[in-house]
Design a protein around this motif. Structure first.
Motif, mmCIF file in Angstrom:
data_model
loop_
_atom_site.group_PDB
_atom_site.id
_atom_site.type_symbol
_atom_site.label_atom_id
_atom_site.label_comp_id
_atom_site.label_asym_id
_atom_site.label_seq_id
_atom_site.Cartn_x
_atom_site.Cartn_y
_atom_site.Cartn_z
ATOM 1 N N VAL A 228 0.847 -1.203 0.000
ATOM 2 C CA VAL A 228 0.000 0.000 0.000
ATOM 3 C C VAL A 228 0.879 1.248 0.000
ATOM 4 O O VAL A 228 0.604 2.221 -0.722
ATOM 5 C CB VAL A 228 -0.938 -0.006 1.224
ATOM 6 C CG1 VAL A 228 -1.763 1.282 1.261
ATOM 7 C CG2 VAL A 228 -1.850 -1.221 1.194
ATOM 8 N N VAL A 229 1.944 1.216 0.813
ATOM 9 C CA VAL A 229 2.884 2.339 0.858
ATOM 10 C C VAL A 229 3.537 2.537 -0.506
ATOM 11 O O VAL A 229 3.679 3.663 -0.994
ATOM 12 C CB VAL A 229 3.950 2.110 1.941
ATOM 13 C CG1 VAL A 229 5.003 3.216 1.912
ATOM 14 C CG2 VAL A 229 3.306 2.041 3.325
ATOM 15 N N ILE A 231 2.357 1.679 -3.462
ATOM 16 C CA ILE A 231 1.371 2.187 -4.411
ATOM 17 C C ILE A 231 1.215 3.695 -4.252
ATOM 18 O O ILE A 231 1.146 4.439 -5.233
ATOM 19 C CB ILE A 231 0.017 1.468 -4.223
ATOM 20 C CG1 ILE A 231 0.121 0.016 -4.719
ATOM 21 C CG2 ILE A 231 -1.099 2.193 -4.968
ATOM 22 C CD1 ILE A 231 -1.093 -0.820 -4.421
ATOM 23 N N VAL A 232 1.176 4.155 -2.999
ATOM 24 C CA VAL A 232 1.010 5.589 -2.748
ATOM 25 C C VAL A 232 2.236 6.369 -3.205
ATOM 26 O O VAL A 232 2.125 7.391 -3.898
ATOM 27 C CB VAL A 232 0.739 5.847 -1.256
ATOM 28 C CG1 VAL A 232 0.774 7.350 -0.957
ATOM 29 C CG2 VAL A 232 -0.607 5.260 -0.843
ATOM 30 N N PHE A 233 3.433 5.884 -2.846
ATOM 31 C CA PHE A 233 4.651 6.640 -3.110
ATOM 32 C C PHE A 233 5.190 6.452 -4.531
ATOM 33 O O PHE A 233 6.104 7.175 -4.930
ATOM 34 C CB PHE A 233 5.744 6.264 -2.101
ATOM 35 C CG PHE A 233 5.594 6.956 -0.784
ATOM 36 C CD1 PHE A 233 6.113 8.223 -0.581
ATOM 37 C CD2 PHE A 233 4.896 6.349 0.243
ATOM 38 C CE1 PHE A 233 5.958 8.870 0.625
ATOM 39 C CE2 PHE A 233 4.733 6.995 1.459
ATOM 40 C CZ PHE A 233 5.260 8.248 1.657
ATOM 41 N N VAL A 236 0.727 6.662 -7.148
ATOM 42 C CA VAL A 236 -0.033 7.890 -6.887
ATOM 43 C C VAL A 236 0.855 9.116 -7.084
ATOM 44 O O VAL A 236 0.453 10.091 -7.742
ATOM 45 C CB VAL A 236 -0.621 7.870 -5.461
ATOM 46 C CG1 VAL A 236 -1.316 9.208 -5.160
ATOM 47 C CG2 VAL A 236 -1.603 6.720 -5.300
ATOM 48 N N LEU A 237 2.074 9.073 -6.528
ATOM 49 C CA LEU A 237 2.971 10.219 -6.647
ATOM 50 C C LEU A 237 3.374 10.464 -8.093
ATOM 51 O O LEU A 237 3.399 11.617 -8.563
ATOM 52 C CB LEU A 237 4.208 9.999 -5.776
ATOM 53 C CG LEU A 237 5.132 11.199 -5.579
ATOM 54 C CD1 LEU A 237 4.382 12.361 -4.941
ATOM 55 C CD2 LEU A 237 6.338 10.823 -4.729
ATOM 56 N N SER A 287 -6.727 -2.113 -8.576
ATOM 57 C CA SER A 287 -6.589 -1.811 -7.151
ATOM 58 C C SER A 287 -7.952 -1.733 -6.471
ATOM 59 O O SER A 287 -8.139 -2.274 -5.368
ATOM 60 C CB SER A 287 -5.837 -0.486 -6.965
ATOM 61 O OG SER A 287 -4.537 -0.560 -7.511
#
Length: 342
Positions: A228-229, A231-233, A236-237, A287
């Motif tokens: 999850v981390v 995917i975000v970093f 998403v970023l 996702s």
């Protein structure tokens, strides 16, 4: 009844009339449950086993199309010196990444659909999961640097060749590869040490990290949170930076007085925007299905997974072949030369 059918139904003792095979399979499943060194069983399309050979025709057609399209792009960029520019070097990276993703997954899927070869060793399974997720992050990084290339070309055209030198392109490419391949190592290494005492049946025809950890009889908190981390970093970023870059590009383009020059500048971005949409829409769809689609039929999960790793590699060379004049002319020139030579 087929070998795969026995595997899937051995738990309910519906393995046909072959008692020896049934006994062997039960013994093998017990061996798996008592050992951390084991194999996994891949799943095709449950309930559609009779049509697997027909479904495999579709996958084989996509497979050949991806190999041909991305292979043609790589060959064209290598041979045509007029394409030895930053934009096309990054496009070559994208094509190579798509080829890697396809070669990592589709042969396994075809093995299940064609040959009913469902068993995969643990090392091969974990390696496949590693490359699937690593190459996904690499593709996101390549799309990001392609956005950077378009930003420099439109917002700072006079310094384009000074900023994107061959040395800097190599460093950027290595950075993208390192980020993708190193970031996935932490959740993959524990897979080799987890005990697996649940069913050894995976829900896809290839190995996903999310599938494997569901079978582990251990504390998988890190393996559930770390992705999850990531995917975000990463996803998403990267997407946010691409979005911001295009806002700045649009601001610069709108300041251009000539309508023709505005159209020409935007036209150089169309192919990249299409590839970004194709990739991130499939990522978001997969996702959402995995996180919130517990009530969704399993066939939807399977379909989204196949779309995720097949659709971008199939569409990217088509998009660039249709929308980029240099690529289109290069392909036509290759075929024309070949036809004339023959």
């Amino acid at each position: 009844m087929k070998y795969s059918k026995c595997y899937l139904e051995v738990g309910t003792a519906h393995c046909g009339n072959n008692r020896k095979r049934k006994t062997f399979l039960i013994y093998k499943l017990r061996m798996w449950s008592n050992s951390s060194s084991h194999s996994f069983l891949l799943t095709g399309f449950p309930g559609l086993e009779a049509t697997h050979h027909w479904i495999s025709v579709f996958f084989f057609f996509i497979y050949i199309s991806v190999l041909f399209g991305n292979g043609t792009l790589l060959l064209l960029i290598k041979e045509d010196h007029s394409l030895h520019e930053p934009m096309y070097f990054f496009l070559a990276m994208l094509a190579a990444t798509d080829l890697g993703m396809t070669l990592t997954t589709v042969p396994t899927v075809l093995g299940v659909l064609w040959l009913d070869h469902r068993e995969i060793g643990s090392a091969a399974c974990f390696s496949q999961a590693y490359f699937i997720h690593s190459l996904s992050f690499v593709e996101s990084g390549v799309l990001l640097v392609m956005a950077y290339d378009r930003f420099i070309a439109i917002c700072n055209p006079l310094r384009y060749t000074c900023i994107l030198t061959n040395t800097r392109i190599m460093k950027i490419g290595l950075g993208v590869l390192m980020r993708g391949f190193v970031s996935v190592v932490p959740p993959i290494i524990p897979l080799y040490f987890f005990p697996y005492c649940h069913s050894h049946l995976l829900s896809h025809a290839f190995c996903f990290h999310q599938d494997v950890i569901k079978l582990a009889c251990a504390d998988t908190t890190f393996n559930r949170l770390y992705p999850v981390v990531l995917i975000v970093f990463i996803f998403v970023l990267d997407f946010l930076i691409i979005l911001i870059s295009y806002v700045l590009i649009l601001k610069t383009v709108l300041s251009i007085a000539s309508r023709e020059e505005r159209a020409k500048a935007l036209n150089t971005c169309v192919s990249h925007i299409c590839c970004v949409l194709v990739f991130y829409v499939t990522v978001i769809g997969l996702s959402l299905i995995h996180r919130f689609g517990k009530q969704v039929p399993h066939i939807v999960h399977l379909t989204m997974s196949y779309v995720y790793f097949l659709f971008p590699p199939l569409m990217n060379p088509i998009i660039y072949g249709v929308k980029t004049k240099q690529i289109r002319n290069g392909i036509l020139h290759c075929f024309t030369t070949h036809r004339t030579g023959t």
